[in-house]
Design a protein around this motif. Structure first.
Motif, PDB file in Angstrom:
ATOM      1  N   GLY A 197      66.304  37.943  62.530  1.00  0.00           N
ATOM      2  CA  GLY A 197      65.626  37.866  61.241  1.00  0.00           C
ATOM      3  C   GLY A 197      64.942  39.167  60.885  1.00  0.00           C
ATOM      4  O   GLY A 197      65.055  39.660  59.761  1.00  0.00           O
ATOM      5  N   ARG A 198      64.246  39.747  61.868  1.00  0.00           N
ATOM      6  CA  ARG A 198      63.493  40.965  61.576  1.00  0.00           C
ATOM      7  C   ARG A 198      64.417  42.157  61.359  1.00  0.00           C
ATOM      8  O   ARG A 198      64.099  43.052  60.569  1.00  0.00           O
ATOM      9  N   THR A 199      65.552  42.164  62.051  1.00  0.00           N
ATOM     10  CA  THR A 199      66.469  43.274  61.862  1.00  0.00           C
ATOM     11  C   THR A 199      67.106  43.218  60.476  1.00  0.00           C
ATOM     12  O   THR A 199      67.332  44.240  59.841  1.00  0.00           O
ATOM     13  N   LEU A 200      67.369  41.990  59.985  1.00  0.00           N
ATOM     14  CA  LEU A 200      67.943  41.863  58.646  1.00  0.00           C
ATOM     15  C   LEU A 200      67.012  42.485  57.610  1.00  0.00           C
ATOM     16  O   LEU A 200      67.455  43.128  56.670  1.00  0.00           O
ATOM     17  N   LEU A 201      65.710  42.289  57.793  1.00  0.00           N
ATOM     18  CA  LEU A 201      64.752  42.826  56.832  1.00  0.00           C
ATOM     19  C   LEU A 201      64.341  44.257  57.180  1.00  0.00           C
ATOM     20  O   LEU A 201      63.384  44.774  56.631  1.00  0.00           O
ATOM     21  N   ARG A 202      65.051  44.852  58.116  1.00  0.00           N
ATOM     22  CA  ARG A 202      64.794  46.240  58.495  1.00  0.00           C
ATOM     23  C   ARG A 202      63.376  46.459  59.005  1.00  0.00           C
ATOM     24  O   ARG A 202      62.776  47.503  58.768  1.00  0.00           O
ATOM     25  N   LEU A 203      62.817  45.443  59.644  1.00  0.00           N
ATOM     26  CA  LEU A 203      61.564  45.701  60.338  1.00  0.00           C
ATOM     27  C   LEU A 203      61.886  46.454  61.616  1.00  0.00           C
ATOM     28  O   LEU A 203      61.064  47.158  62.164  1.00  0.00           O
ATOM     29  N   TYR A 204      63.091  46.252  62.093  1.00  0.00           N
ATOM     30  CA  TYR A 204      63.640  47.083  63.168  1.00  0.00           C
ATOM     31  C   TYR A 204      64.892  47.747  62.625  1.00  0.00           C
ATOM     32  O   TYR A 204      65.635  47.149  61.854  1.00  0.00           O
ATOM     33  N   GLU A 205      65.113  48.958  63.051  1.00  0.00           N
ATOM     34  CA  GLU A 205      66.327  49.671  62.662  1.00  0.00           C
ATOM     35  C   GLU A 205      67.482  49.152  63.518  1.00  0.00           C
ATOM     36  O   GLU A 205      67.415  49.215  64.741  1.00  0.00           O
ATOM     37  N   PRO A 206      68.530  48.593  62.919  1.00  0.00           N
ATOM     38  CA  PRO A 206      69.605  48.040  63.748  1.00  0.00           C
ATOM     39  C   PRO A 206      70.351  49.127  64.524  1.00  0.00           C
ATOM     40  O   PRO A 206      70.538  50.238  64.027  1.00  0.00           O
TER      41      PRO A 206
END
Lengths: 326, 359
Positions: free
Chosen positions: A64-73
């Motif tokens: 979920g957080r990666t989708l919102l770019r809270l983490y850089e994939p």
């Protein structure tokens, strides 16, 4: 939502082979990647809900957080409305993607009034032309999630858990998003409040046509709200199918054991049913087993499982399973 | 929810020890309203101030400081002497007015008063060895101390907060480098730097034309610079540590997911939440700065003569301690009063504003 569908894709959200590896220092000069999410793919249609289940630490939240770019994939692609999401175009897209957080106690700033909390996305994206318009929008949102207008000037700590989660939902809805990542939005709430909040999620979906990625570990909640359900284990999706299909005819051994662990309210039925108890612990994501990540705890594991990881394969009726033997 | 009330109460089993549900009656609308009333909405700041006002020591210290500040501001308007003025009677220097006790008049002043039947303004704290009114000198010394304390803590506040906020928010390599700089500064001996800087400034720069600073002297300038250069590190460390913790909260993540910029997150979400630490640190920085100024003046590195400071007054009084003990008592007592009052208020603020100590 009367925008013309210009893009050819039938899906609002398309995730292809998403990877999120965190570097972990394992020595003076060594870093080992912690594969929190390791090649996850799924699609969500507009106005639909995909449930994402799995045990703690399997990477649900990270997805979920990666989708919102809270983490850089680390790798993979994410198409939103047919458009590839990158670091450059994420800012305008944040108006269409929002998130509801797990802990209603820490996800609201204790120094801000409810009005400012809900109004923050409006402030960030400059979505109003006058103070009055901002105020009206906030009042409308509060009404939408069932909060009283007089609550606007209060602080988050003055509310109960369920009310706080409503504030969080109103904040997510402020920018009129098409897609909301719900990161275990009810697991911190009391059971009776859970029902209220879940029903509200459904009502809002009907009214506003938002799509949800509903992350939870409560299988019954997910069954209630989702159209499709994906089961994750150690950073990978092992099974994904339409909700009733998955709950009634689970195929993957992990899904089977997960479903058998659901508590049954009636003690007579509970005693009669056979539980599949998994042996051992979840392997550390730092030292993933070779091949299929589930093979160390799987009763059907064969040599092939250790050699090669199974890919998701269609077993008919949009039911995808990643297993060699079932 | 309302449909629940239409369900009839279940029948009580005759042998059951439960209270008979039939005995219950529905709450009226008026009764229901009573549960709706929520407590008066309080903000964090209001709540803290309420607790601060309940602390008698803090209130007492506050009033002590108010009285001191009033004296400091208004005494020079009331007292007809200036801090550098040698007492004269009828335009003639009064050599007998040296080292008078409090409220004592010199022989010449007494003769003058008898002659004209007027009252000369009394020397509330006596006079010093150069025939200057001691009270007004102590008042000016207090002014210097306050000025130093407040300026130094403001500088520490601004520099330390910004530095700590940046270091804590960005973390990683930025934090590593910024904190190593802090470590280096932490290891510099402040006294040595002050001495070195004041020697350098004395040789190279002339501040005598600058309004306030010129009167205070080059030592003070170097002291301010040292405060600006060295003393903010404690604040920076504190703010950084606090921000490291606040950063982990989901509301920061929520703001990021909404697309808030770094500066917005620091301003709206992080700084307001470490405000208590910043206020407390600032309140505790004031007495520390006053103390530093006093001991520097005491060892002769403080304000330039003839401007008095509490430390230099105490130092001057040392030589005549046995004959004129009050000359040491008055400046020492004001240092103690100021520092104690600020410290007590600082402690009370910590108790009132630190949410972790809340019971």
């Amino acid at each position: 939502m009367s925008e013309p569908e210009t893009k050819k894709s039938e899906y609002l959200v398309e995730v292809k082979d998403l990877k999120e590896w965190f570097p972990v220092k394992t020595g003076w000069f060594h870093t080992t990647p912690l594969k929190a999410v390791d090649g996850v793919s799924f699609n969500i249609k507009a106005g639909e809900t995909l449930g994402l289940v799995g045990e703690s630490g399997c990477g649900k939240t990270t997805v979920g957080r990666t989708l919102l770019r809270l983490y850089e994939p680390t790798g993979g692609e994410f198409y939103f409305n047919g458009e590839l999401v990158t670091e450059k175009n994420i800012h305008p897209l944040r108006k269409q993607m929002q998130m509801v957080f797990q802990d209603p106690y820490s996800s609201l700033n204790p120094r801000m009034t409810v009005e400012d909390i809900i109004g923050e996305p409006l402030d960030i994206h400059h979505l109003y032309s006058s103070r009055q318009e901002r105020h009206d929008k906030i009042m409308h949102l509060m009404e939408l999630v069932g909060l009283n207008a007089e609550h606007a000037t209060r602080y988050a700590h003055e509310f109960s858990g369920g009310q706080r989660q409503r504030i969080g939902i109103a904040r997510a809805l402020a920018v009129d998003p098409k897609f909301i990542v719900c990161d275990e939005p009810v697991s911190a709430l009391d059971v009776s409040i859970q029902a209220q909040v879940i029903n509200m999620f459904e009502e809002l979906q009907e009214k506003l046509g938002v799509a949800y990625l509903f992350i939870a570990h409560d299988l019954l909640v997910v069954r209630h709200i989702s159209k499709r359900v994906a089961v994750m284990y150690l950073g990978r999706i092992v099974e994904i199918a339409d909700t009733d299909d998955l709950y009634d005819h689970p195929i993957h051994p992990y899904t089977l054991s997960l479903l058998s662990a659901v508590p049954i309210p009636d003690p007579k039925t509970a005693r009669a049913s056979k539980r599949i108890i998994l042996e051992g612990d979840v392997p550390s994501p730092l030292h993933m087993p070779s091949g299929c990540p589930f093979r160390t705890r799987c009763r059907y594991a064969t040599e092939q499982c250790a050699k090669e990881a199974p890919a998701l394969k269609d077993r008919g009726g949009n039911h995808f399973v990643a297993c060699w033997n079932k | 929810m309302s449909e629940n009330y239409s369900i009839p109460a279940p029948k009580k089993h005759p042998l059951s020890l439960q209270i008979d549900p039939a005995l219950f009656e529905k709450a009226t609308d008026e009764e229901k309203k009573q549960t709706d009333v929520m407590a008066e909405s309080t903000t964090f700041f209001k709540d803290g101030m309420r607790r601060l006002r309940k602390n008698p020591l803090a209130v007492f210290s506050f009033w002590v400081l108010v009285v001191l500040i009033m004296i400091m501001l208004f005494a020079p308007m009331v007292v007809p002497y200036s801090y550098e003025e040698i007492i004269t009677v009828e335009g003639v220097r009064d050599k007998g007015a040296a080292n008078l006790a409090p409220f004592q008049y010199s022989a010449k002043e007494q003769a003058y008063m008898d002659k004209y039947g007027v009252r000369i303004f009394p020397h509330i704290m006596g006079t010093d060895e150069l025939c200057r009114d001691y009270f007004i000198r102590v008042v000016y010394g207090t002014r210097v101390s306050f000025l130093v304390g407040i300026f130094a803590s403001l500088m520490v506040l601004v520099i330390g907060t910004i530095y700590g906020a940046i270091s804590g928010y960005f973390g990683g390599k930025v934090d590593l480098i910024m904190m190593r700089i802090v470590d280096i500064i932490y290891s510099l001996p402040d006294l040595l730097v002050i001495i070195l800087l004041s020697v350098v400034f004395k040789e190279t720069m002339d501040f005598s034309s600058v309004p306030v600073v010129g009167k205070l002297g080059t030592n003070m300038v170097s002291m301010f610079i040292v405060f600006g250069l060295l003393y903010w590190v404690g604040m920076a460390r504190m703010v950084r540590g606090e921000i490291m913790g606040i950063k982990q909260n989901e509301y920061v993540l929520a703001a990021k997911s909404m697309g808030a910029s770094g500066s917005r997150i620091i301003r709206r979400h992080i700084l307001p939440n470490c405000l208590s630490v910043i206020i407390i640190m600032t309140a505790q920085e004031i007495p520390a700065a006053i103390f530093t100024e006093s001991y520097l003046s005491f060892i002769g590195l403080g304000v330039a003569l003839p401007m008095p400071s509490l430390g230099s007054l105490a130092n001057a009084a040392r030589s005549g301690m046995q004959s004129y003990p009050w000359k040491l008592v008055f400046p020492a007592a004001s240092i103690v009063l100021i520092v104690l009052a600020f410290n007590l208020i600082g402690d009370a603020m910590r108790d009132a504003f630190d949410p972790k100590l809340k019971n």
